[in-house]
Design a protein around this motif. Structure first.
Motif, PDB file in Angstrom:
ATOM      1  N   LYS A  10      21.676  45.757  25.795  1.00 36.12           N
ATOM      2  CA  LYS A  10      20.386  45.881  26.485  1.00 36.12           C
ATOM      3  C   LYS A  10      19.624  44.567  26.516  1.00 36.12           C
ATOM      4  CE  LYS A  10      17.047  48.431  24.682  1.00 36.12           C
ATOM      5  NZ  LYS A  10      16.244  49.621  24.296  1.00 36.12           N
ATOM      6  N   LYS A  11      19.658  43.801  25.445  1.00 37.23           N
ATOM      7  CA  LYS A  11      18.875  42.572  25.376  1.00 37.23           C
ATOM      8  C   LYS A  11      19.409  41.499  26.307  1.00 37.23           C
ATOM      9  CE  LYS A  11      16.996  39.188  22.112  1.00 37.23           C
ATOM     10  NZ  LYS A  11      16.899  38.793  20.669  1.00 37.23           N
ATOM     11  N   SER A  12      20.718  41.265  26.290  1.00 44.62           N
ATOM     12  CA  SER A  12      21.306  40.186  27.097  1.00 44.62           C
ATOM     13  C   SER A  12      21.735  40.640  28.478  1.00 44.62           C
ATOM     14  CB  SER A  12      22.510  39.581  26.375  1.00 44.62           C
ATOM     15  OG  SER A  12      23.578  40.530  26.297  1.00 44.62           O
ATOM     16  N   GLY A  13      21.972  41.939  28.644  1.00 41.90           N
ATOM     17  CA  GLY A  13      22.509  42.446  29.900  1.00 41.90           C
ATOM     18  C   GLY A  13      23.993  42.226  30.056  1.00 41.90           C
ATOM     19  N   ASN A  14      24.672  41.827  28.974  1.00 43.15           N
ATOM     20  CA  ASN A  14      26.105  41.530  29.046  1.00 43.15           C
ATOM     21  C   ASN A  14      26.930  42.803  28.847  1.00 43.15           C
ATOM     22  OD1 ASN A  14      25.652  38.766  29.380  1.00 43.15           O
ATOM     23  ND2 ASN A  14      25.674  38.393  27.175  1.00 43.15           N
ATOM     24  N   PHE A  15      28.039  42.881  29.592  1.00 44.50           N
ATOM     25  CA  PHE A  15      29.009  43.958  29.419  1.00 44.50           C
ATOM     26  C   PHE A  15      29.718  43.783  28.087  1.00 44.50           C
ATOM     27  CE2 PHE A  15      33.517  45.063  29.675  1.00 44.50           C
ATOM     28  CZ  PHE A  15      33.446  46.426  29.925  1.00 44.50           C
ATOM     29  N   LEU A  16      29.844  44.871  27.324  1.00 46.56           N
ATOM     30  CA  LEU A  16      30.505  44.831  26.033  1.00 46.56           C
ATOM     31  C   LEU A  16      31.885  45.472  26.067  1.00 46.56           C
ATOM     32  CD1 LEU A  16      27.495  45.725  23.687  1.00 46.56           C
ATOM     33  CD2 LEU A  16      28.432  43.452  24.207  1.00 46.56           C
ATOM     34  N   ARG A  17      31.983  46.697  26.564  1.00 44.39           N
ATOM     35  CA  ARG A  17      33.257  47.397  26.588  1.00 44.39           C
ATOM     36  C   ARG A  17      33.121  48.654  27.437  1.00 44.39           C
ATOM     37  NH1 ARG A  17      30.789  47.851  21.794  1.00 44.39           N
ATOM     38  NH2 ARG A  17      31.880  45.963  21.152  1.00 44.39           N
ATOM     39  N   SER A  18      34.279  49.219  27.796  1.00 47.38           N
ATOM     40  CA  SER A  18      34.313  50.509  28.486  1.00 47.38           C
ATOM     41  C   SER A  18      34.979  51.537  27.584  1.00 47.38           C
ATOM     42  CB  SER A  18      35.082  50.396  29.811  1.00 47.38           C
ATOM     43  OG  SER A  18      34.405  49.554  30.723  1.00 47.38           O
ATOM     44  N   LYS A  19      34.646  52.811  27.812  1.00 44.77           N
ATOM     45  CA  LYS A  19      35.169  53.899  27.005  1.00 44.77           C
ATOM     46  C   LYS A  19      35.635  55.015  27.926  1.00 44.77           C
ATOM     47  CE  LYS A  19      34.167  53.975  22.990  1.00 44.77           C
ATOM     48  NZ  LYS A  19      34.864  53.499  21.762  1.00 44.77           N
ATOM     49  N   GLY A  20      36.525  55.863  27.402  1.00 45.40           N
ATOM     50  CA  GLY A  20      36.942  57.051  28.126  1.00 45.40           C
ATOM     51  C   GLY A  20      38.300  56.914  28.782  1.00 45.40           C
ATOM     52  N   LYS A  21      39.314  57.549  28.200  1.00 50.67           N
ATOM     53  CA  LYS A  21      40.671  57.561  28.771  1.00 50.67           C
ATOM     54  C   LYS A  21      40.863  58.848  29.553  1.00 50.67           C
ATOM     55  CE  LYS A  21      45.590  57.264  27.581  1.00 50.67           C
ATOM     56  NZ  LYS A  21      45.846  56.307  28.678  1.00 50.67           N
ATOM     57  N   ASP A  22      41.369  58.711  30.787  1.00 50.57           N
ATOM     58  CA  ASP A  22      41.531  59.873  31.648  1.00 50.57           C
ATOM     59  C   ASP A  22      42.660  60.779  31.157  1.00 50.57           C
ATOM     60  OD1 ASP A  22      40.747  61.112  34.350  1.00 50.57           O
ATOM     61  OD2 ASP A  22      42.919  61.011  34.498  1.00 50.57           O
ATOM     62  N   GLY A  23      42.408  62.065  31.138  1.00 51.98           N
ATOM     63  CA  GLY A  23      43.441  63.014  30.752  1.00 51.98           C
ATOM     64  C   GLY A  23      42.854  64.225  30.062  1.00 51.98           C
ATOM     65  N   MET A  24      43.715  65.171  29.748  1.00 51.76           N
ATOM     66  CA  MET A  24      43.292  66.406  29.090  1.00 51.76           C
ATOM     67  C   MET A  24      43.841  66.529  27.685  1.00 51.76           C
ATOM     68  SD  MET A  24      43.338  69.188  32.210  1.00 51.76           S
ATOM     69  CE  MET A  24      45.055  68.874  32.680  1.00 51.76           C
ATOM     70  N   GLY A  25      44.406  65.432  27.157  1.00 57.47           N
ATOM     71  CA  GLY A  25      44.939  65.450  25.807  1.00 57.47           C
ATOM     72  C   GLY A  25      43.881  65.144  24.773  1.00 57.47           C
ATOM     73  N   PRO A  26      44.266  65.073  23.503  1.00 58.98           N
ATOM     74  CA  PRO A  26      43.315  64.781  22.427  1.00 58.98           C
ATOM     75  C   PRO A  26      42.584  63.459  22.664  1.00 58.98           C
ATOM     76  CG  PRO A  26      45.397  65.553  21.522  1.00 58.98           C
ATOM     77  CD  PRO A  26      45.618  65.339  22.990  1.00 58.98           C
ATOM     78  N   GLY A  27      41.292  63.495  22.571  1.00 55.57           N
ATOM     79  CA  GLY A  27      40.482  62.296  22.742  1.00 55.57           C
ATOM     80  C   GLY A  27      40.294  61.847  24.168  1.00 55.57           C
ATOM     81  N   GLU A  28      40.897  62.562  25.138  1.00 48.07           N
ATOM     82  CA  GLU A  28      40.815  62.165  26.548  1.00 48.07           C
ATOM     83  C   GLU A  28      39.759  62.983  27.271  1.00 48.07           C
ATOM     84  OE1 GLU A  28      45.530  60.842  26.996  1.00 48.07           O
ATOM     85  OE2 GLU A  28      44.821  62.749  27.853  1.00 48.07           O
ATOM     86  N   ILE A  29      39.404  62.536  28.470  1.00 50.83           N
ATOM     87  CA  ILE A  29      38.340  63.181  29.234  1.00 50.83           C
ATOM     88  C   ILE A  29      38.627  63.010  30.717  1.00 50.83           C
ATOM     89  CG2 ILE A  29      36.851  61.126  29.275  1.00 50.83           C
ATOM     90  CD1 ILE A  29      34.481  63.046  28.676  1.00 50.83           C
ATOM     91  N   THR A  30      38.271  63.989  31.530  1.00 53.48           N
ATOM     92  CA  THR A  30      38.572  63.909  32.962  1.00 53.48           C
ATOM     93  C   THR A  30      37.383  63.445  33.786  1.00 53.48           C
ATOM     94  OG1 THR A  30      38.014  66.239  33.387  1.00 53.48           O
ATOM     95  CG2 THR A  30      40.279  65.747  32.721  1.00 53.48           C
ATOM     96  N   VAL A  31      36.194  63.898  33.422  1.00 57.65           N
ATOM     97  CA  VAL A  31      34.991  63.519  34.161  1.00 57.65           C
ATOM     98  C   VAL A  31      33.808  63.661  33.215  1.00 57.65           C
ATOM     99  CG1 VAL A  31      34.623  65.863  35.071  1.00 57.65           C
ATOM    100  CG2 VAL A  31      33.638  63.912  36.276  1.00 57.65           C
TER     101      VAL A  31
END
Length: 363
Positions: A84-105
């Protein structure tokens, strides 16, 4: 403003309904017209250039981060973590899928009440996924699915004591407050009573409308306050805002700036009644931010096909929790979702123009 007595992108979660007290249709209606709005304060947006953002839908401010989550057509990298302070991108999250730890939308992201952690909700597989914003993994570290029963909630939000609050669609009950395990804490309101406050088109009477049709008309965004004691629900097709105090389960309803229901015909999908608003329908309230003492709603008032039209751009209305209008902000960019940094007086949004990205408006 006149006062009288009264007693909402949708996502679903099925929940168990136990026995609990049920409140009737009470509380207060506040009518709001364009003439009641304060003079607009013109805000000039400063747009970010974060190339990882592709087709943003909404955002969340948490700790020192800005989270921007993407529309359904994005596969991996469902949401992005920005400093928030610098406005810099840090990382992305969320792997597509229906398996453990995954998410579709992702239809909504909310705080998990743990430092640097959030819950993301997947309406397609009815799953909550918890993410640690400080690690590099795309996968969720914890997840749980809703119980498989016959009742459904819409526009769900986390509230006090890590409980959940949302609107029902397959019965006349409007709202349910429940535990994460699905035990009912409270039932609120009645859809048929709610629709009686509006003039219906085509000579329809409230008894002509099934519960799922009424609830579909009044679908829209819902957010809780930081302490989880207040909930604000706004209509995406109807100009209304419910302000719900979970301490006593009282509701104030703001109707306006247009007091009319849009014209609709009763259609059918899989033998269920559905409202057909036609080609000329407009979007009303697109998003809500609930703050400590006030809340903000993003008002559109145009057809969906005109989302990026530079004429008649979004406005943001600020209210207190008593339903009093405090400020009207006129934005100079088309945005689809908002979040507010109340301490630093900044409204953040995600744009829906030719080059969608994050934008900030100082107010």
């Amino acid at each position: 403003m006149h006062r009288s007595i009264l007693i909402a992108s949708v996502f679903f979660i099925s929940v168990f309904l136990g026995c609990s007290p049920k409140s009737g249709s009470s509380d207060e209606i506040i009518y709001l017209s364009e003439e009641d709005l304060p003079d607009p304060i013109q805000l000039t947006g400063k747009k970010y250039e974060i190339e990882e953002i592709t087709n943003p839908r909404g955002l969340l401010l948490i700790d020192d981060f800005i989270l921007v989550y993407e529309q359904k057509n994005i596969y991996d990298n469902k949401f992005h973590v920005i400093d928030k302070k610098s406005g810099n991108f840090l990382r992305s999250k969320g792997k597509d899928g229906m398996g453990p730890g995954e998410i579709t939308v992702i239809s909504q992201i909310e705080e998990a009440k743990e430092s640097g952690k959030v819950w993301a909700y997947d309406p397609e597989i009815r799953k909550f996924s918890k993410y640690d914003l400080r690690d590099s993994s795309l996968l969720a570290e914890e997840e749980f699915r809703s119980p498989e029963t016959s009742f459904f909630l819409t526009e769900l939000t986390w509230t006090k004591n890590q409980s959940l609050f949302g609107g029902a669609v397959d019965g006349m009950t409007k709202y349910l407050h429940l535990t994460r395990e699905g035990d009912t804490l409270h039932l609120m309101g009645n859809w048929r009573d709610h629709v009686k406050s509006w003039g219906l088109p085509n000579g329809y009477q409230p008894e002509d409308l099934d519960a799922n049709l009424i609830s579909s008309i009044f679908q829209g965004p819902i957010k809780s306050s930081p302490n989880g004691e207040m909930v604000v629900k706004a209509g995406m097709s109807v100009d209304y805002i419910d302000i719900i105090n979970l301490d006593g389960y009282h509701t104030k309803t703001i109707i306006g700036p247009s007091p009319e229901l849009q014209h609709f015909d009763i259609g059918y999908s899989m033998n269920y009644q559905m409202p057909d608003f036609g080609m000329n329908s407009t979007l009303r309230y697109l998003d809500v931010y609930s703050g400590e003492k006030t809340f903000f709603v993003l008002f559109f008032g145009k057809p969906y096909r005109e989302l990026s039209n530079p004429d008649n751009l979004n406005r943001v209305f600020e209210f207190d929790y008593e339903g009093n209008i405090l400020n009207q902000y006129q934005l100079d960019m088309p945005v689809y979702g908002i979040a507010v940094d109340e301490e630093n007086k900044v409204i953040y949004g995600v744009t829906v123009d030719r080059e969608p990205n994050l934008v900030r408006f100082e107010y």
